[in-house]
Design a protein around this motif. Structure first.
Motif, PDB file in Angstrom:
ATOM      1  N   ASP A 131      -5.974  -4.429 -13.765  1.00 46.41           N
ATOM      2  CA  ASP A 131      -7.261  -4.761 -14.357  1.00 46.41           C
ATOM      3  C   ASP A 131      -7.621  -3.666 -15.360  1.00 46.41           C
ATOM      4  N   SER A 132      -8.837  -3.713 -15.886  1.00 40.37           N
ATOM      5  CA  SER A 132      -9.223  -2.748 -16.921  1.00 40.37           C
ATOM      6  C   SER A 132      -9.217  -1.317 -16.389  1.00 40.37           C
ATOM      7  N   THR A 133      -9.580  -1.133 -15.128  1.00 46.56           N
ATOM      8  CA  THR A 133      -9.568   0.207 -14.540  1.00 46.56           C
ATOM      9  C   THR A 133      -8.149   0.741 -14.446  1.00 46.56           C
ATOM     10  N   VAL A 166      -5.630  -0.155 -16.341  1.00 46.62           N
ATOM     11  CA  VAL A 166      -5.159   0.116 -17.700  1.00 46.62           C
ATOM     12  C   VAL A 166      -5.677   1.470 -18.185  1.00 46.62           C
ATOM     13  N   ALA A 167      -6.938   1.768 -17.863  1.00 49.17           N
ATOM     14  CA  ALA A 167      -7.497   3.072 -18.219  1.00 49.17           C
ATOM     15  C   ALA A 167      -6.751   4.189 -17.499  1.00 49.17           C
ATOM     16  N   GLN A 190      -3.519   4.869 -19.223  1.00 54.45           N
ATOM     17  CA  GLN A 190      -3.716   5.651 -20.444  1.00 54.45           C
ATOM     18  C   GLN A 190      -3.835   7.135 -20.121  1.00 54.45           C
TER      19      GLN A 190
END
Length: 338
Positions: free
Chosen positions: A304-306, A308-309, A312
């Motif tokens: 999810d977006s978390t 993906v962060a 990074q």
């Protein structure tokens, strides 16, 4: 004109590269340094400053001078991460470019002190007056202090000059020839070598600023000048513009960055030297990214977006510690006592 004088004008003169437009950064920049790569770098430097503050018996004020601060990325990240010495910290950014200095002060103020009437930050064009207790930081500064450049001849040494956009070799002055001979007594004809006279002067100035404290410098280079003897001139003396190599340093002054690998044995004192990768580990980069490793491990199959962060953050940490990139930079620490 002697090369170091030419490069000084090309970088910092009225029409110089840094005077006009050159800077670090991903967008609109010409090269990437560690602070632009990740806020983790500033977090590790903040951890180091907290540690040194305790080692120095918690001085108040605790003065940190950052030379070559650019647009303020490292200063901002330090203030967003600092813990133990936050109340005592007084930070001075040094930047020769008027535009970058103004930008840095505005960025740090807006990011860290928007609700405060008094802020513990100053932005100056040159080193302040000492002495004080604290730390002098220099991230990729020394490589931009132009060296004198010499070449071994059949007899004696020649020194690099720039004439009409071309390199020209002339007999070296006695001081340069003597320095080169002491650094490379067995150099073969044709061997080239930088002489970091400006770098040595700058370190001496930084030492005199400190009553007690540390000098911490990050840069690409070698521990010993002899490591450069087998490398061609164009490998350790380079130019950059818009994130790409920019050809010869002798033409179109002011249009490109001119940078040189640093031979740390030419600098005064006896600094402790380590690889940036090892230094970052010693300052806790692995513990800072543990949450990201756990997050990515748990969600890698369907991120999810978390997640993906988190990925990074892990990629940024890998870039900072890569042995073929930033992680291979050298970190030199001088300890200054009473």
């Amino acid at each position: 004109m002697r090369f170091d004088l030419y490069a000084e004008e090309a970088l910092y003169g009225p029409q110089g590269f840094y005077t006009q437009h050159g800077r670090a950064g991903t967008q609109g920049g010409d090269f990437i340094t560690s602070p632009e790569t990740s806020t983790l770098f500033g977090g590790c430097v903040a951890s180091y400053l907290d540690q040194v503050w305790h080692e120095l018996k918690c001085p108040d004020p605790f003065v940190v001078v950052e030379a070559g601060s650019g647009i303020g990325s490292l200063c901002r990240d330090i203030f967003l991460s600092i813990q133990d010495c936050a109340d005592a910290l007084r930070y001075v950014m040094i930047e020769r470019s008027d535009h970058q200095r103004e930008t840095a002060f505005a960025r740090v103020t807006e990011s860290c002190f928007i609700d405060r009437e008094e802020i513990p930050v100053a932005a100056l064009k040159d080193l302040p007056v000492g002495p004080f207790v604290g730390v002098v930081l220099a991230n990729e500064l020394l490589d931009n202090l132009p060296p004198r450049v010499v070449r071994k001849a059949a007899e004696g040494w020649l020194e690099l000059h720039v004439e009409n956009g071309n390199e020209a070799w002339q007999p070296a002055e006695n001081s340069a020839a003597t320095m080169a001979a002491s650094l490379a007594p067995k150099a073969s004809p044709g061997t080239t070598l930088p002489l970091h006279v400006k770098g040595a002067v700058w370190i001496n100035r930084a030492m005199k600023l400190l009553e007690r404290g540390r000098i911490l410098a990050f840069d690409y280079g070698v521990e010993n000048s002899e490591a450069l003897l087998d490398r061609p001139l164009g490998e350790w003396l380079r130019t950059y513009r818009g994130h790409h190599r920019a050809g010869t340093p002798y033409a179109e002054p002011g249009t490109r960055d001119i940078t040189c690998d640093v031979a740390f044995d030419q600098l005064p004192g006896s600094p402790r030297i380590s690889l940036q990768a090892d230094w970052l580990v010693s300052q806790g980069i692995e513990s800072m990214t543990e949450w990201a490793r756990e997050q990515w491990r748990d969600a890698a199959a369907s991120p999810d977006s978390t997640a993906v962060a988190a990925r990074q953050v892990l990629d940024e940490a890998a870039a900072l510690t890569s042995q073929t990139g930033l992680g291979a930079f050298l970190v030199a620490e001088w300890q200054i006592s009473d």
